[in-house]
Design an enzyme around this catalytic site. Structure first.
Site, mmCIF file in Angstrom:
data_model
loop_
_atom_site.group_PDB
_atom_site.id
_atom_site.type_symbol
_atom_site.label_atom_id
_atom_site.label_comp_id
_atom_site.label_asym_id
_atom_site.label_seq_id
_atom_site.Cartn_x
_atom_site.Cartn_y
_atom_site.Cartn_z
ATOM 1 C CG ASP A 187 -2.081 0.977 1.126
ATOM 2 O OD1 ASP A 187 -3.027 0.775 0.342
ATOM 3 O OD2 ASP A 187 -2.000 1.982 1.855
ATOM 4 C CD1 TRP A 188 -1.447 5.408 1.051
ATOM 5 C CD2 TRP A 188 0.337 6.581 0.379
ATOM 6 N NE1 TRP A 188 -1.902 6.462 0.284
ATOM 7 C CE2 TRP A 188 -0.830 7.196 -0.127
ATOM 8 C CE3 TRP A 188 1.570 7.140 0.081
ATOM 9 C CZ2 TRP A 188 -0.786 8.346 -0.916
ATOM 10 C CZ3 TRP A 188 1.618 8.286 -0.707
ATOM 11 C CH2 TRP A 188 0.443 8.880 -1.193
ATOM 12 C CD1 TRP B 216 -8.781 3.445 -0.984
ATOM 13 C CD2 TRP B 216 -10.340 2.917 0.520
ATOM 14 N NE1 TRP B 216 -8.317 3.808 0.247
ATOM 15 C CE2 TRP B 216 -9.244 3.491 1.192
ATOM 16 C CE3 TRP B 216 -11.453 2.506 1.256
ATOM 17 C CZ2 TRP B 216 -9.230 3.677 2.573
ATOM 18 C CZ3 TRP B 216 -11.434 2.703 2.645
ATOM 19 C CH2 TRP B 216 -10.344 3.269 3.272
ATOM 20 C CG ASP C 29 -6.024 -5.535 -2.589
ATOM 21 O OD1 ASP C 29 -7.026 -4.802 -2.475
ATOM 22 O OD2 ASP C 29 -4.856 -5.097 -2.560
ATOM 23 C CG HIS D 278 -5.467 -3.476 0.629
ATOM 24 N ND1 HIS D 278 -4.824 -3.145 -0.542
ATOM 25 C CD2 HIS D 278 -5.171 -2.480 1.520
ATOM 26 C CE1 HIS D 278 -4.170 -2.004 -0.378
ATOM 27 N NE2 HIS D 278 -4.362 -1.589 0.860
#
Length: 300
Positions: free
Chosen positions: A126-127, A166, A252, A281
Site C-alpha cells: 500500500d502506501w 475506495w 484485494d 489487501h
C-alpha cells in the site's frame, strides 16, 4: 516543523494488543521534523548484517507486521517497522494540509539516515510501497532486497476501479470505522485484532491522515510525487540489481492481481509471485508464510 500541531494517542490504547508484545522506540529529532515523535519497532540483533525495513500503508500501522517480524528476527535479522506520522504510535498532525507526499517521504528518508540503516530489505505494501519504492533511487547503496506486496507506483494515471471506489468511500467517512475496514478486508481477523488496528485513533480528530492519504495517490497529471514515481519506475526497471520477492493477496479489490502484474513488469528480475489465495489487501495478515518464503528466496 516543531510548530506543527499534533495529537499523541494515549499509551493505554496500546496495552495488551493481541500478538503485539514489541517494545516501542521513538525519535523526535529527525531533521525538518523536530518535535514530532516518530514511533518504530526495532527487533532482532542491532548488529545484524541484514535489516528488514517494514513500511505500512493507510490506515494501518506497525501492528500490520506482527506476524512477519518474529520470523525475520528469529532468523537473526534486524527488523525496523516505523509508524508514519498520523498513524500508529507516531504523532498525528491535526491539519490535513500537512499531509503531503513530500512530508511523508521526507520523514522516511530522514529516518533511514538517522538510524543509518544499511543492507536493507525493503518490505512494503500500500502506501508503504507508494512512498518506499521511491526512496532506493536516492539511496541505492543502502538497499539490497525487496519484498513487495499489494502496492503500486502511481504516475498520474488511474490505478484501478477498485481504488476509485475506495477513495470515494473514504471521502464519505470522516470518522472511518478502522476496525470494521480490517474485518471486511480479512474476515478471519478476530474482533480483538480489528480493534488493535483502531487503537491509534480514539476519535475523528486523530484521523487526519486516514482521511487524507487516498487523496494523495498520484492518479492525475501534475500531482505531487509523480516526478519521484517516474524516477522510481526507471530505477526498478533498469538499475535495480538486488533480489526481489513478490507476494500478492489475491482477493484485494484495490491493489490486487492485475495491478501487481503491472508492477512486476516494472521490477527488473522480479520472479513469479507468491499468490495468497485467501489474502486481502492487508496481505500481511498471512505474513508468517510470506516471511518464511521470502527468507528462502533471499537465501537468508
Amino acid at each position: 516543523m516543531s510548530t506543527i500541531e499534533a495529537l499523541r494517542t494515549p499509551d493505554d490504547r496500546f496495552a495488551n494488543l493481541p500478538g503485539y508484545a514489541f517494545a516501542p522506540h521513538y525519535r523526535d529529532d529527525l531533521p525538518r521534523y523536530e518535535g514530532l515523535r516518530v514511533h518504530y519497532l526495532d527487533e532482532g540483533p542491532r548488529d545484524a548484517a541484514v535489516t528488514f525495513l517494514c513500511l505500512h500503508g493507510q490506515p494501518a500501522w506497525s501492528y500490520l507486521y506482527r506476524k512477519m517480524i518474529p520470523v525475520f528476527a528469529a532468523a537473526g535479522h534486524r527488523v525496523i517497522a516505523p509508524d508514519l506520522l498520523g498513524f500508529g504510535r507516531s504523532d498525528k498532525p491535526v491539519d490535513e494540509a500537512v499531509y503531503t507526499f513530500d512530508f511523508h517521504r521526507g520523514m522516511l528518508r530522514a529516518f533511514i539516515a538517522a538510524l543509518d540503516l544499511r543492507n536493507i530489505a525493503l518490505v512494503c505494501q500500500d502506501w508503504g510501497g507508494i512512498l518506499g519504492l521511491t526512496i532506493p533511487p536516492e539511496m541505492p547503496d543502502r538497499f539490497t532486497r525487496l519484498l513487495v506486496m499489494n502496492t503500486t507506483i502511481p504516475v498520474g494515471e488511474p490505478v484501478s476501479e477498485g481504488f476509485d471506489r475506495w477513495r470515494t468511500f473514504n471521502r464519505g467517512q470522516p470518522d472511518l470505522d478502522v476496525g470494521g475496514l480490517f474485518r471486511r478486508s480479512q474476515p478471519d481477523l478476530s474482533a480483538e485484532e480489528a480493534q488493535a488496528y483502531a487503537a491509534p485513533f480514539p476519535d475523528a480528530r486523530f484521523k487526519a491522515g486516514v482521511r487524507r492519504f487516498p487523496e494523495l495517490v498520484m492518479t492525475d497529471p501534475g500531482m505531487d510525487g509523480i516526478a519521484e514515481a517516474k524516477r522510481a519506475l526507471e530505477f526498478w526497471r533498469v538499475e535495480w540489481s538486488g533480489t526481489t520477492f513478490m507476494a500478492i493477496g489475491m482477493i484485494d479489490p484495490v491493489l490486487g492481481p492485475d495491478v501487481m502484474a503491472r508492477l512486476r513488469t516494472a521490477i527488473r528480475g522480479c520472479p513469479p509471485p507468491l499468490q495468497i489465495a485467501d489474502g486481502g489487501h492487508f496481505v500481511q495478515e498471512k505474513g508468517t508464510a510470506i516471511a518464511r518464503a521470502a527468507l528462502t528466496a533471499f537465501g537468508l
